[in-house]
Design an enzyme around this catalytic site. Sequence first.
Site, PDB file in Angstrom:
ATOM      1  N   TYR A   1      69.571  -1.736  91.375  1.00  0.00           N
ATOM      2  CA  TYR A   1      68.601  -0.837  91.997  1.00  0.00           C
ATOM      3  C   TYR A   1      67.318  -0.888  91.173  1.00  0.00           C
ATOM      4  O   TYR A   1      67.370  -0.865  89.938  1.00  0.00           O
ATOM      5  CB  TYR A   1      69.141   0.598  92.019  1.00  0.00           C
ATOM      6  CG  TYR A   1      68.158   1.618  92.549  1.00  0.00           C
ATOM      7  CD1 TYR A   1      67.797   1.640  93.900  1.00  0.00           C
ATOM      8  CD2 TYR A   1      67.596   2.580  91.710  1.00  0.00           C
ATOM      9  CE1 TYR A   1      66.907   2.590  94.391  1.00  0.00           C
ATOM     10  CE2 TYR A   1      66.703   3.532  92.194  1.00  0.00           C
ATOM     11  CZ  TYR A   1      66.357   3.532  93.538  1.00  0.00           C
ATOM     12  OH  TYR A   1      65.482   4.470  94.011  1.00  0.00           O
TER      13      TYR A   1
ATOM     14  N   LYS B   1      62.683   6.899  82.702  1.00  0.00           N
ATOM     15  CA  LYS B   1      63.717   7.811  82.202  1.00  0.00           C
ATOM     16  C   LYS B   1      63.492   8.239  80.748  1.00  0.00           C
ATOM     17  O   LYS B   1      62.669   9.114  80.518  1.00  0.00           O
ATOM     18  CB  LYS B   1      65.106   7.210  82.475  1.00  0.00           C
ATOM     19  CG  LYS B   1      65.302   7.034  83.997  1.00  0.00           C
ATOM     20  CD  LYS B   1      66.671   6.692  84.488  1.00  0.00           C
ATOM     21  CE  LYS B   1      66.707   6.785  86.009  1.00  0.00           C
ATOM     22  NZ  LYS B   1      66.939   5.584  86.752  1.00  0.00           N
TER      23      LYS B   1
ATOM     24  N   ASP C   1      64.690  -5.003  84.245  1.00  0.00           N
ATOM     25  CA  ASP C   1      64.483  -3.610  84.614  1.00  0.00           C
ATOM     26  C   ASP C   1      65.337  -2.753  83.682  1.00  0.00           C
ATOM     27  O   ASP C   1      66.540  -2.630  83.863  1.00  0.00           O
ATOM     28  CB  ASP C   1      64.849  -3.379  86.083  1.00  0.00           C
ATOM     29  CG  ASP C   1      64.571  -1.947  86.533  1.00  0.00           C
ATOM     30  OD1 ASP C   1      64.205  -1.120  85.674  1.00  0.00           O
ATOM     31  OD2 ASP C   1      64.719  -1.674  87.735  1.00  0.00           O
TER      32      ASP C   1
END
Length: 427
Positions: A141, A264, A236
């Site tokens: 994702y 994050k 990523d």
Amino acid sequence: MSNASLWERACRVLPGGVNSPVRAFKSVPGDPVFFRDAKGSHFTDEDGRSYIDYCQSWGPMILGHADSDVQAAVEEALAEGASFGAPSRREVLLAEAFLGRVPFFDQVRFVNSGTEAVMSAIRLARGFTGRDLIVKFVGCYHGHADSLLVEAGSGLATFGTPSSAGVPADFTNHTAVLPLDDDAALESFFAEHGGKVAALIVEPVPANAGLLIQRPEFLQKCRQLTAANGALLIFDEVITGFRVGPGGAAPLLDIVPDLGTYGKIIGGGLPVGAYAGRQEIMDHISPNGGVYQAGTLSGNPMAMAAGLATLEKTGAPGFYDDLEAKGALLAKGLTEAAATAGVTATVVRYGSLFWTVFQPEAPRNFGDVQGDKMDIYGRLHQALLNEGVYLAPSGYEVGFVSAAHTEADIDETVQAVARTLNQWSDA
Ligand SMILES: *Cc1c(COP(=O)(O)O)cnc(C)c1O
């Protein structure tokens, strides 16, 4: 206000009652719990019940909730002004701290979310290479940018189809979707299309469709094939950055990507994303280069302060060893609880990331994740809520251990899981 009354009101005024879909508990029984406040490993809901939290805002809270140093840093920044829309010192400080931890990159650009980081990195890769094609893997994702909301087409089709309504099928012509853990598929794709690929993007430790830990050789193959074809490799690291080790996954794997995307943890709970790379690539970003990317709130002083305080504390000696030990303790306890109860389960773990899957082996490829076992996770999730343990509300999501989790928290969690699983085997 109670959980139930808030949920009823939320469903009237927010689509699906939420601002991000997984929060709506569609994959587990029951209604969402409304967080009232949180400290360390615990949060309290609007009914006044306390839980040990293994979601930790999906990763940012590596120090635990409401860390006093992060709070103080944010309060100090707020007192000086919430946003300037002009350069301010904390952007420089966070960039320096960030690059100190990922020394293979020369520059970093801060944005406001992981999605924005990935979207911008893709644009940069296309601008730098002059090519359009992106390669991604099933089960990774990368946020909700149009060009990445793509799923594998049927049969042997290499180019995907939109995985969301509202994404033009034309866009998916520029995104190829391949299976993880499949060297042959990767090689044959690059043999045929390699000269057209702008970038291959991969989560070095895929952690958004379960925890699909890759063989290092597969990731090395990604590096080799992109380099040999003039394409960029994008890691990523929005989840793994500053989570699985001081600099994220790339240094652990000893693979240097061309670009990295982050989010994050570097926002310490405030909205931040970042993308970073070598000078010659970053030179293509506006205002120096022709790849446009901007943001009204980018580099926001409070967000930079939260990120700085978080990075500083994760830099303490032994910080990641301690997290590793806690993750190991939890995984061992969960594994033993399942074995004792006679429940088939595998606890997959990478540092402080963990995932419990009700199948005999850890899958490495999304196709090997047994979707029909997810209702077992749903039952566990519901039972643990009653025990005061909050897991992510989907069997495809990983769990996060923070520095604030204590051995006592972990013991309590393992006992709650053991009680639940033993009841199943008695039934
Ligand atoms: C969370 C995540 C994103 C998206 O970040 P947002 O801040 O939710 O937009 C992108 N990539 C990975 C690997 C993620 O885990």
